[in-house]
Design an enzyme around this catalytic site. Sequence first.
Site, PDB file in Angstrom:
ATOM      1  CG  ASP A   1     -11.797   3.105   5.521  1.00  0.00           C
ATOM      2  OD1 ASP A   1     -11.260   3.933   6.268  1.00  0.00           O
ATOM      3  OD2 ASP A   1     -11.561   3.028   4.312  1.00  0.00           O
TER       4      ASP A   1
ATOM      5  CB  SER B   1      -8.309   4.596   7.135  1.00  0.00           C
ATOM      6  OG  SER B   1      -8.582   4.530   5.776  1.00  0.00           O
TER       7      SER B   1
ATOM      8  CE  LYS C   1      -8.800   1.291   3.540  1.00  0.00           C
ATOM      9  NZ  LYS C   1      -8.864   2.541   2.826  1.00  0.00           N
TER      10      LYS C   1
ATOM     11  NE  ARG D   1      -9.560  10.142   8.306  1.00  0.00           N
ATOM     12  CZ  ARG D   1      -8.745   9.305   7.670  1.00  0.00           C
ATOM     13  NH1 ARG D   1      -9.148   8.083   7.350  1.00  0.00           N
ATOM     14  NH2 ARG D   1      -7.534   9.663   7.350  1.00  0.00           N
TER      15      ARG D   1
ATOM     16  CG  HIS E   1      -1.802   1.191   1.339  1.00  0.00           C
ATOM     17  ND1 HIS E   1      -3.045   1.218   0.752  1.00  0.00           N
ATOM     18  CD2 HIS E   1      -1.648   2.395   1.917  1.00  0.00           C
ATOM     19  CE1 HIS E   1      -3.618   2.387   0.973  1.00  0.00           C
ATOM     20  NE2 HIS E   1      -2.790   3.124   1.691  1.00  0.00           N
TER      21      HIS E   1
HETATM   22  N1  IUR Z   1      -5.646   5.809   2.196  1.00  0.00           N
HETATM   23  C1  IUR Z   1      -6.497   5.146   3.017  1.00  0.00           C
HETATM   24  O1  IUR Z   1      -6.900   4.035   2.726  1.00  0.00           O
HETATM   25  N2  IUR Z   1      -6.883   5.742   4.156  1.00  0.00           N
HETATM   26  C2  IUR Z   1      -6.467   6.976   4.525  1.00  0.00           C
HETATM   27  O2  IUR Z   1      -6.830   7.448   5.568  1.00  0.00           O
HETATM   28  C3  IUR Z   1      -5.571   7.644   3.643  1.00  0.00           C
HETATM   29  C4  IUR Z   1      -5.178   7.045   2.487  1.00  0.00           C
HETATM   30  I1  IUR Z   1      -4.901   9.549   4.112  1.00  0.00           I
END
Ligand code: IUR
Length: 477
Positions: free
Chosen positions: A181, A203, A207, A188, A102
């Site tokens: 999320d 967040s 995932k 947010r 990621h």
């Molecule tokens: N990508 C995500 O999946 N969550 C986040 O809070 C952010 C980027 I900033």
Amino acid sequence: MQLPPMELDPGGRYKDGPEFHISDIIAKKRDGSALSPEEIRFVVQAATKREAQESQLGALLMAIRLRGMDAEETRALTREMVTSGRVLQWPEEWSGRVVDKHSTGGVGDKVSLPLAPALAACGCKVPMISGRGLGHTGGTLDKLESVPGFSPQQSPEQMLEILRSVGCCIVGQSADLVPADKILYEMRDVTATVDSLPLITGSVISKKVAENLSALVLDVKFGEAAVSPTLEKARELANSLVSVGVSLGIPTVALISNMDSPIGRRVGNSLEVTEALECLEGAGPADLRDLVTRTGGYLLWLCGQAVSDTQGAERIAAALDDGSALRSFRAMMEAQGAEPEIARTLSSATILRRASHQEELQVERGGTVELIRARPIADILHALGAGRSQATDTINHSVGAELLVGMGQHVEKGDPWIRIHYESPLLRDTQRQTLQGAIRVTDCPPFTPASLIREVILPHGKKQEAGATVRREGEIS
Ligand code: IUR
């Protein structure tokens, strides 16, 4: 720590458990106290079931943004977010080989495109869940949609099938994976709380836990075109991500990489796919290949498929050089709906979408290219339609830029340095001026740019081979 399942009654109390009121929880965080795991569970469940008022959730998010969360609270938040939806399940025989990466987002960041198929070619299973462009940063799904027919919408059952036959898929998030999320992220976005460290950690890691991974590598970017402006901020985020990832059972490494200049030589959706194909053919820019091979190297090492990250990187490089990664990429594209004739022959020579206008700009003095700034280039491309705006939700895949010179290179006055691809709107004079401000040519001697990766955060207790570049260990309390 595993909390037993608890149910709320209609009055917001736990059956056979303590009674909570969201206003008390907001006040507790407002005044700087840590929330208990039960309070965090109550709030996440109330948010997911849409039982909490939006104003209350907004106030709580701001209290978290201002007061922060300690490691235990962040871990509880992440775990409760995972529990809000389903967790993907994989066949027993894939145990130890399900991996993902990621990135916190950048400009020209097409690393996922060659990396997922290269890992699949090395025997891993890669259920990569990616996003769309946010602000000035590009999104992997937007890039892949430059290929006619490609679909990022794949159910968990379809993902399983593609992983069986191909070994990797790159998909959008399905509605039943971490629904908390989606709700919290949207809030947010409109409450100025996106940049909260515990909220980002919850967040991102929730995932990845829901993907049921054997190993995870995070590319945490810092610099003018990144979410984290400084190395120190990126390090703080990387430590939080590694610590929570590991504590929830995923061996996790974070790379901290610079994001002042575009990655590679191309920015913009279809142009980036072409550059990713160059990398898959064993060629392409050195900085892109370095990021792909080293990220993959750490993943292969973490999941035990290589004895060191260096050996892992060599295996990824071999998959890029021998054509096996390119074959996996083509098979993945076909499995995800790309037109078979195109998918089977995809190469850097394939003409995807080409813009009707192309214009080159020239350097205004001779010398060495000291810096090419990603942020102004990304902002102009965004305005030309490469990214989404509040006014329109559509993007033009053909809009983009090619850098015709590299950093550290000598240039003469009048040499072309950037080619802009655009359609409508047309490029304006003020935008040409902004672009000219994105390149810095000075009298410094020509140089070879350093690796973009500046630090590596390893899980506590995990050691690399002697001589490798261990920088720092994640702090797990
Ligand atoms: N990508 C995500 O999946 N969550 C986040 O809070 C952010 C980027 I900033």
